[in-house]
Write an enzyme that holds these catalytic residues in place. Structure first.
Site, PDB file in Angstrom:
ATOM      1  N   GLU A   1       4.275   2.239  -4.093  1.00  0.00           N
ATOM      2  CA  GLU A   1       4.634   1.015  -3.356  1.00  0.00           C
ATOM      3  C   GLU A   1       6.031   0.521  -3.700  1.00  0.00           C
ATOM      4  OE1 GLU A   1       0.364   1.533  -2.969  1.00  0.00           O
ATOM      5  OE2 GLU A   1       1.697   1.519  -4.729  1.00  0.00           O
TER       6      GLU A   1
ATOM      7  N   HIS B   1      -9.347  -5.449  -5.734  1.00  0.00           N
ATOM      8  CA  HIS B   1      -8.990  -5.254  -4.328  1.00  0.00           C
ATOM      9  C   HIS B   1      -9.416  -6.442  -3.466  1.00  0.00           C
ATOM     10  CE1 HIS B   1      -8.974  -1.210  -5.995  1.00  0.00           C
ATOM     11  NE2 HIS B   1      -8.260  -0.797  -4.968  1.00  0.00           N
TER      12      HIS B   1
END
Length: 327
Positions: A89, A158
């Site tokens: 990322e 998450h």
């Protein structure tokens, strides 16, 4: 013979009446579109409209996206416009920010916004601050998008909502759509915006169908960033929320209506800039406010709304508002 003439005359009159009748075309009906397909339409239309727009992220190309939001785009636009990246990322967010500085308009997809923490230096220190630090000389037109908040069975790492995280940061616009029309109109506006936009979707909303009006089906359909929408009118209490929690508020409003309590439900649509005026106008009418969000309560979006309403803008109120925050 007289009866025959009467019959023929009545038949002729009936034919004339039919000929004089005005036929009106039926207006095109609203169609059912899922949030996933609305996002896909927005991406497709903006990629087609502006060759500077491109999409990059993990599995966005050959796999059609982890949640199939980019379905069909790689086959249509090819490797240069729809780019699969490694699982890094910080790396591909940095590439996207650099591309924006060089004049392109990247859409950077995070498979989940929880992974954007790996790239938070690029989002905050590079994308959000550059326009200010360059004295307005260097815009960074970029969209960071992906699913945000809790989903089903994905555990704590998450499940975070980043609305308050990114809403705290100057230099960013933060958008949180609920319906299919929200998703399409706001994503198109975000892609055309010259500022970095954090676009917070919700995994549990991707497959939910909504009616999409004829206007929203147009390629020219845009929704303004920074404007909330009243989803249900009411005069007893104001419910303010964003993303999936709007559905919860509408369900609660339907239950309360049976008890004679009419809720006004406000879909924020945008976290930053916050449409405080729409919320205050509603509270001026109802004198009661409840905020509903999927994030943590301390220093949250609701806390900011409550603080602003309590501070007020100096306009006269009938009586002090009864304000609560509810998760």
């Amino acid at each position: 013979m007289a009866s025959l003439r009467s019959f023929l005359r009545s038949g002729k009159n009936a034919v004339l009446a039919v000929l004089r009748r005005e036929f009106h075309g039926t207006p095109p009906a609203a169609v059912q579109v899922t949030v996933r397909d609305a996002l896909n339409q927005a991406l497709d239309e903006e990629l087609e409209r502006d060759e500077r727009v491109f999409l990059l992220g993990e599995e966005v190309a050959q796999y059609d996206g982890a949640y199939k939001v980019s379905r069909g785009l790689w086959k249509k636009y090819g490797d240069k416009r729809i780019i699969d990246t490694p699982i890094t990322e910080m790396g591909f967010a940095g590439i996207a920010v650099g591309a924006a500085m060089a004049g392109l308009r990247p859409i950077c997809e995070f498979m989940t916004f929880n992974f954007s923490m790996q790239a938070i230096d690029q989002v905050i220190n590079s994308a959000a601050k550059t326009y200010y630090m360059s004295a307005g000389l260097q815009p960074v037109p970029i969209v960071f998008r992906g699913p945000n908040g809790a989903s089903a069975g994905v555990a704590a790492q998450h499940s975070q909502c980043f609305a308050a995280w990114y809403g705290h940061c100057p230099g960013l616009k933060v958008v949180s759509p609920w319906s299919a029309e929200d998703a399409k109109g706001l994503l198109k506006s975000a892609i055309r915006d010259d500022n970095p936009v954090v676009f917070l979707e919700n995994e549990l909303m991707y497959g939910v169908p909504f009616e999409m009006s004829e206007e929203a089906q147009s390629k020219d359909f845009l929704l303004p960033i920074g404007k909330a929408k009243i989803e249900r009118q009411g005069n007893h209490v104001t419910l303010v929320s964003h993303s999936r929690m709007v559905s919860l508020c509408l369900d609660a409003a339907a239950v309360l209506a049976k008890e004679g309590i009419e809720c006004e439900v406000i879909n924020m649509r945008t976290i930053r800039p916050l449409d405080a005026e729409a919320i205050e106008t509603s509270v001026m009418k109802t004198n009661h406010l409840i905020t509903v969000e999927g994030g943590w309560p301390q220093f949250g979006v609701g806390a900011e709304i409550l603080a602003r309403i309590m501070e007020g803008t100096g306009r006269r109120r009938r009586e002090p508002a009864n304000i609560q925050m509810k998760l």
